[in-house]
Design an enzyme around this catalytic site. Structure first.
Site, mmCIF file in Angstrom:
data_model
loop_
_atom_site.group_PDB
_atom_site.id
_atom_site.type_symbol
_atom_site.label_atom_id
_atom_site.label_comp_id
_atom_site.label_asym_id
_atom_site.label_seq_id
_atom_site.Cartn_x
_atom_site.Cartn_y
_atom_site.Cartn_z
ATOM 1 C CB SER A 36 -0.943 0.017 1.206
ATOM 2 O OG SER A 36 -0.239 0.317 2.383
ATOM 3 C CE LYS A 49 -2.344 2.244 4.703
ATOM 4 N NZ LYS A 49 -1.534 1.106 5.183
#
Length: 217
Positions: free
Chosen positions: A137, A174
């Site tokens: 991701s 993230k």
């Protein structure tokens, strides 16, 4: 940590094979192999069989081993001056587990081992830790599956920084985007949606990502 002060003795052929494998693995992966990985590589079905060989290498002065760490094997140099020089220019960073880059996985807080890096690589301080990334991701940020990320321990971060975030005892890497009523953790891959955290009691920042190390095949 197990150790010995005995002078080095000659290795058997099997001991030398395993010793050379440990050196090669450690150089290529920036961390030593586990007992099970050694057993799998040499088709040794019993972990006790591997441990007995490691015990012999410890006694003969070729390695040290921390039994409480899964990756606790340390290669010993027979050149004391060289060892001192290398030690002064390097630092051991603790690997505290794997972290999900994608769907979060349960954070593993037990030490996996350590990685030795040049002090200048991260301008290292004592508050740096490493984690192994699982998932894709964050590929557009240059963080890939299997990478070793380095993070500085801190509980806050600025808008847009890459953080190691913990959500309900899970960890993920993230981009950090806080707002008045929620936190948005954004991926760097269009295949994934942001993670929205509405209840900040279930959210915390473990650290800010400051570096990444990748094995090149």
């Amino acid at each position: 940590m197990e150790n010995t002060n005995e002078k080095r003795k000659e290795m058997t052929a099997r001991q030398e094979e395993i010793y050379e494998y440990i050196k090669k693995y450690s150089k290529e992966n920036h961390m030593p192999p586990t007992v099970r990985e050694i057993g799998n590589h040499f088709d040794i079905s019993s972990t006790n069989g591997v441990r007995s060989i490691l015990a012999a290498l410890i006694k003969k002065g070729y390695i040290n081993r921390s039994p409480r760490l899964s990756r606790g094997i340390e290669i010993l140099s027979d050149d004391k001056e060289s060892s001192k020089e290398v030690a002064s220019n390097t630092i051991e960073i603790p690997i505290v587990g794997r972290v999900a880059a994608g769907t979060p996985i349960l954070a593993v807080q037990n030490l996996e081992g350590t990685v030795t890096i040049d002090r200048d690589f991260l301008a290292c301080r004592s508050d740096v830790f490493a984690l192994r990334v699982k998932g894709d991701s964050m590929i557009n940020a240059g963080i890939f599956d299997g990478d070793l990320i380095f993070a500085r321990q801190q509980k806050t971060a600025d808008l847009g920084e890459i953080v190691v975030a913990q959500i309900d005892n899970e960890a993920t890497v993230k981009y950090y985007h806080p707002s008045a009523d929620h936190v948005e953790l954004r991926p760097a891959n269009p295949k994934y949606k942001p993670i929205i955290v509405n209840n900040r009691k279930d959210f915390s920042i473990a650290g800010r990502v400051i570096g990444v190390m990748r094995k090149v095949n």
